[in-house]
Design an enzyme around this catalytic site. Structure first.
Site, mmCIF file in Angstrom:
data_model
loop_
_atom_site.group_PDB
_atom_site.id
_atom_site.type_symbol
_atom_site.label_atom_id
_atom_site.label_comp_id
_atom_site.label_asym_id
_atom_site.label_seq_id
_atom_site.Cartn_x
_atom_site.Cartn_y
_atom_site.Cartn_z
ATOM 1 N N LYS A 33 0.827 -1.219 0.000
ATOM 2 C CA LYS A 33 0.000 0.000 0.000
ATOM 3 C C LYS A 33 0.857 1.263 0.000
ATOM 4 C CE LYS A 33 -2.117 -1.079 3.809
ATOM 5 N NZ LYS A 33 -1.496 -2.390 3.996
ATOM 6 N N THR A 34 1.817 1.306 0.910
ATOM 7 C CA THR A 34 2.648 2.501 1.006
ATOM 8 C C THR A 34 3.478 2.665 -0.263
ATOM 9 O OG1 THR A 34 2.702 2.218 3.390
ATOM 10 C CG2 THR A 34 4.347 3.687 2.442
ATOM 11 N N ASP A 217 -2.152 7.712 3.680
ATOM 12 C CA ASP A 217 -1.713 6.371 4.091
ATOM 13 C C ASP A 217 -2.363 6.043 5.435
ATOM 14 O OD1 ASP A 217 -0.402 3.969 4.054
ATOM 15 O OD2 ASP A 217 1.624 4.781 4.269
ATOM 16 N N GLU A 218 -2.462 4.780 5.764
ATOM 17 C CA GLU A 218 -3.045 4.326 7.046
ATOM 18 C C GLU A 218 -4.409 4.975 7.278
ATOM 19 O OE1 GLU A 218 -1.508 2.034 8.737
ATOM 20 O OE2 GLU A 218 0.636 2.206 8.299
ATOM 21 N N GLN A 248 -5.710 -3.428 10.620
ATOM 22 C CA GLN A 248 -4.636 -2.763 11.357
ATOM 23 C C GLN A 248 -5.118 -1.490 12.033
ATOM 24 O OE1 GLN A 248 -0.549 -2.829 9.610
ATOM 25 N NE2 GLN A 248 -1.638 -3.436 7.780
ATOM 26 N N ARG A 596 5.085 -7.316 10.986
ATOM 27 C CA ARG A 596 6.277 -6.469 10.791
ATOM 28 C C ARG A 596 7.462 -7.303 10.325
ATOM 29 N NH1 ARG A 596 4.065 -2.913 9.229
ATOM 30 N NH2 ARG A 596 2.257 -4.204 9.541
HETATM 31 P P1 ATP Z 1 1.622 -2.074 6.000
HETATM 32 O O1 ATP Z 1 0.188 -2.484 5.986
HETATM 33 O O2 ATP Z 1 2.400 -2.843 7.000
HETATM 34 O O3 ATP Z 1 1.803 -0.601 6.057
HETATM 35 P P2 ATP Z 1 2.018 -1.939 3.143
HETATM 36 O O4 ATP Z 1 0.816 -2.536 2.522
HETATM 37 O O5 ATP Z 1 2.116 -0.473 3.183
HETATM 38 O O6 ATP Z 1 2.229 -2.579 4.594
HETATM 39 P P3 ATP Z 1 4.582 -1.802 1.887
HETATM 40 O O7 ATP Z 1 5.341 -1.379 3.084
HETATM 41 O O8 ATP Z 1 4.269 -0.814 0.857
HETATM 42 O O9 ATP Z 1 3.256 -2.550 2.379
HETATM 43 O O10 ATP Z 1 5.301 -3.020 1.200
HETATM 44 C C1 ATP Z 1 5.824 -4.120 1.950
HETATM 45 C C2 ATP Z 1 7.124 -4.592 1.344
HETATM 46 O O11 ATP Z 1 6.888 -5.243 0.126
HETATM 47 C C3 ATP Z 1 8.075 -3.454 1.047
HETATM 48 O O12 ATP Z 1 9.375 -3.870 1.329
HETATM 49 C C4 ATP Z 1 7.869 -3.228 -0.437
HETATM 50 O O13 ATP Z 1 8.987 -2.650 -1.025
HETATM 51 C C5 ATP Z 1 7.632 -4.642 -0.923
HETATM 52 N N1 ATP Z 1 6.835 -4.712 -2.162
HETATM 53 C C6 ATP Z 1 5.594 -4.204 -2.360
HETATM 54 N N2 ATP Z 1 5.163 -4.472 -3.588
HETATM 55 C C7 ATP Z 1 6.137 -5.174 -4.216
HETATM 56 C C8 ATP Z 1 6.280 -5.766 -5.522
HETATM 57 N N3 ATP Z 1 5.342 -5.669 -6.433
HETATM 58 N N4 ATP Z 1 7.434 -6.416 -5.764
HETATM 59 C C9 ATP Z 1 8.401 -6.526 -4.841
HETATM 60 N N5 ATP Z 1 8.321 -6.010 -3.603
HETATM 61 C C10 ATP Z 1 7.206 -5.340 -3.285
HETATM 62 MG MG MG Z 2 2.223 0.881 4.785
#
Ligand code: ATP
Ligand code: MG
Length: 714
Positions: A33-34, A217-218, A248, A596
């Site tokens: 997402k981020t 975000d969040e 979350q 995490r």
């Molecule tokens: P959270 O809910 O914990 O905030 P999130 O959904 O924001 O998580 P991110 O932090 O954006 O998730 O991504 C998690 C990890 O996965 C990061 O290290 C990111 O770089 C990696 N990632 C996300 N998408 C891809 C992709 N398509 N290919 C490879 N790595 C990815």
């Molecule tokens: Mg995130």
């Protein structure tokens, strides 16, 4: 450009490249997402759809904002400085600084952190002669903040009984006092900003036209007021792109509303709801554990995450005899990991309550393992730092009574409590700040307080035009603070922290983008109040990361330790009283903690723990039972080997085991027909009067008379 979009999976790509419409990304932890949000900003800019100027992005912490800005500048060749990327508080602060007049604030308005707020409420109660047992100050702060977070001023608050009537009156007094002093608390930053935009049509129109794209975000943790603020800024024209995960949502106790997700669909007629289900962060076993845990929650929008990363390692579980034993185990593992080449910053030590960090810190320190604590004993909240900042605040705004009272007699200058009461009464009568009222004091009080006023005046003159770090240094020296700590027995530590504050000022200046409206001092003080808990002395060192689970949201680490997994601690005992909702929120917190971890996850608990000066006897957390056995490897054997702990009574600093009651003793596990399995935590009386207190975990803490209650040792 193609580079920008490479490595995105199809739904991610769809989200990043949505046409200019509203979008909601609803997806689980670690699904990107981020990353999607950041990449979308880069994509919007690099395709010329909007300039950096037209973007507003809301992140959860200042740390996240910095990371996002850094990431952006690596993705697109633009100047990211000055972009509106920050937390709700940070962004509102910025807007209020730029339009302080319209907002009815002094140019140098200061921000009260929660400790300052509490101090002010206490002071008000005293001035108003209100019994602080009947109206506990902490509860009042909560009352005030909760109202502000709903956008409700004292004048609009609902009154349903005399007690509330009084609380609303105090709220009104508090508002008046803040205005007199020219200070704002955290919730006020938002409310004031919201009201300003609502009231001031041209200003609102200006920002509505400026921000073409608003990204959040969040999103699951936004509260009612934040939601309304976003809606106001978006107006009819901006495109809102929100990402979040209902699983979350961990701030409901602070008024965050998951209902915002549903409202979003309605208010923005969001047709683009994209789900991301592939997790890129965690190995299979970790993700399976997270999924298994969160499945126990009823109130979910529902989704399941998968990964193609393979199972990875089992989850390592450790049951320690005591918190010390747990700390020893954790630190020993960390040392081994580091020996094996794991980078210390990739190791996180998580706990539910900040108070738990002490034992861990102690062990890390003893074993010479560098570590960094986020939150807890916060750098900007340390006594000596707050003193120094109070002097600096008075230079900027002499009407800041909170700062005034903090240092008027620190270091001591013979100003007694009587003089201060006098001064407060005079100020109250004159309806002015303490600083202004000081001139009307006579006699000894007039002299001593007068000397303090002169000190501040001369500090102001001497530091005028000085660069910020020198200004800070000068104030620390000339205020007498440095000398005070030089003579204090344990002052060395505090002196080092004060040096660190000078360093912080210097780094702050180097980072020129940080200076906003109002000049360097005001910006620096703002950073100190907004970033409390995120900045740490000794930044840059390769250190193990310690933080509460709340503070870990959005972050990721190769190795994660979740410590203190005990009933009453995690899930926290307060949540037990709140019934099902409370437990579900704790479970979401557990889900955040587990997700995490990238490669290795440790979960640990202790049978006894010293907390708030008391030894507690604990049962393992029910969340541990929710992790399927086949995903775990129990490391208990090691516990016996490393622990040199003979019996429970060896803990708790001289805690003597009370005499046996009915053959039962403290620490013993017992079973009760109704409450189930529990651990005896204390005993009292003898014979027919004998009672025991038992921690039944989920069913809570109970006192039972042995004569009636049937307890069977197990
Ligand atoms: P959270 O809910 O914990 O905030 P999130 O959904 O924001 O998580 P991110 O932090 O954006 O998730 O991504 C998690 C990890 O996965 C990061 O290290 C990111 O770089 C990696 N990632 C996300 N998408 C891809 C992709 N398509 N290919 C490879 N790595 C990815
Ligand atoms: Mg995130």
């Amino acid at each position: 450009m193609s580079d920008l979009l490479a490595n995105l999976n199809p739904p991610q790509l769809q989200a990043v490249t949505l046409p200019p419409v509203h979008g909601l990304i609803l997806a689980g932890a670690g699904s990107g997402k981020t990353r999607v949000l950041t990449t979308r900003i880069a994509w919007l800019i690099s395709t010329g759809q909007v300039g950096p100027h037209g973007i507003l992005a809301v992140t959860f912490t200042n740390k996240a904002a910095k990371e996002m800005t850094a990431r952006l500048s690596s993705l697109v060749p633009i100047n990211v400085r000055g972009m509106w990327i920050g937390t709700f508080h940070g962004l509102c602060n910025r807007l209020l600084r730029a339009h302080y007049r319209e907002a009815g604030l002094p140019q140098t308005f200061q921000i009260l952190d929660s400790a300052d707020q509490l101090a002010m409420v206490k002071r008000l109660l005293k001035n108003l002669n209100i019994d602080d047992e009947k109206y506990p100050p902490r509860e009042l702060c909560h009352f005030i903040n909760a109202h502000k977070e709903q956008g409700v001023r004292a004048g609009q608050a609902e009154v349903y009984d005399n007690y509330t009537q009084k609380r609303v009156e105090i709220y009104a007094e508090y508002e008046a006092q803040c205005n007199r002093e020219g200070v704002v608390d955290f919730a006020e930053l938002l409310l004031r900003c919201y009201e300003l935009l609502q009231r001031n049509e041209p200003l609102r129109a200006h920002y509505q036209q400026r921000f073409r794209h608003i990204l959040v975000d969040e999103f699951q943790d936004t509260n009612v007021l934040q939601y309304a603020w976003l809606k106001l800024l978006a107006g009819g024209g901006a495109n809102v792109f929100a990402v979040g995960d209902d699983d979350q949502s961990i701030y409901r106790f602070r008024g965050a509303e998951v209902g915002n997700m549903r409202d979003f669909e309605r208010d923005y007629a969001a047709q683009n709801i994209i789900r991301l289900e592939q997790n890129y962060r965690s190995q299979g076993n970790i993700l399976a554990a997270a999924n298994a845990i969160i499945k126990n929650n009823r109130e979910r929008l529902g989704k399941n995450l998968w990964t193609d990363a393979g199972e990875g390692e089992p989850i390592r579980a450790f049951e320690a005899y005591s918190d010390l034993d747990e700390a020893r185990f954790v630190v020993e593992e960390i040392r081994e990991l580091v020996r094996d080449g794991v980078v210390p910053t990739q190791i996180a030590l998580l706990y539910r309550s900040n108070a738990q960090s002490r034992v861990l810190e102690n062990e890390l320190f003893t074993k010479n393992v560098p570590y960094k604590v986020y939150g807890g004993l916060r750098f900007f909240e340390r006594q000596e730092i707050k003193h120094a900042l109070a002097y600096l605040r008075l230079l900027g705004n002499p009407d800041d009574d909170t700062a005034f009272l903090r240092v008027v007699n620190f270091p001591t200058r013979g100003i007694g409590a009587r003089s201060l009461e006098n001064l407060q009464a005079t100020a109250h009568q004159m309806n002015s700040s303490l600083y202004n009222a000081a001139a009307s004091l006579t006699g000894k009080a007039g002299q001593t307080v007068g000397a303090f006023i002169r000190l501040i005046e001369s500090l102001r003159q001497e530091t005028e035009g000085l660069p910020l770090p020198e200004m800070v240094e000068h104030v620390i020296e000339k205020s007498g603070l440095a000398q005070h700590y030089r003579t204090e027995k344990e002052g060395q530590d505090r002196l080092e922290n004060l040096d660190e504050l000078i360093n912080a000022a210097a780094t702050f200046i180097d980072d020129e983008g940080a200076i906003g409206e109002g000049g360097a001092l005001v910006s620096f003080l703002t950073l100190a109040s907004l970033e409390a808990g995120e900045h740490q002395a000794g930044e840059g060192q390769e250190a193990v990361q310690l933080m509460s689970v709340h503070a870990a949201k959005g972050l990721e680490f190769d190795v994660v330790f979740i410590t203190g997994l005990e009933q009453g601690l995690f899930p926290h005992e307060n949540s037990v009283n709140e019934g099902k909702d409370g437990l579900e929120e704790e479970r979401r917190l557990m889900y955040v903690a587990v997700t995490r971890a990238r490669q290795r996850l440790y979960v640990s608990c202790a049978q006894t723990r010293m907390l708030h000066g008391q030894t507690r006897y604990c049962m393992p957390s029910s969340f541990l039972d929710e992790i399927p056995e086949n995903l775990m490897r129990k490391l208990n054997k090691k516990a016996e080997a490393t622990s040199a702990v003979p019996s429970f009574s060896a803990f708790g600093g001289g805690y003597a085991e009370p005499p046996a009651s009915g053959g039962l003793r403290i620490g013993q596990t017992v079973e009760h027909a109704k409450f189930g399995i529990g651990v005896i935590v204390s005993t009292e009386g003898r014979g027919a009067d004998a009672r025991v207190q038992v921690n039944f975990g989920g069913s809570g803490m109970k006192w039972l008379a042995l004569e009636y209650a049937k307890l069977t040792p197990v």
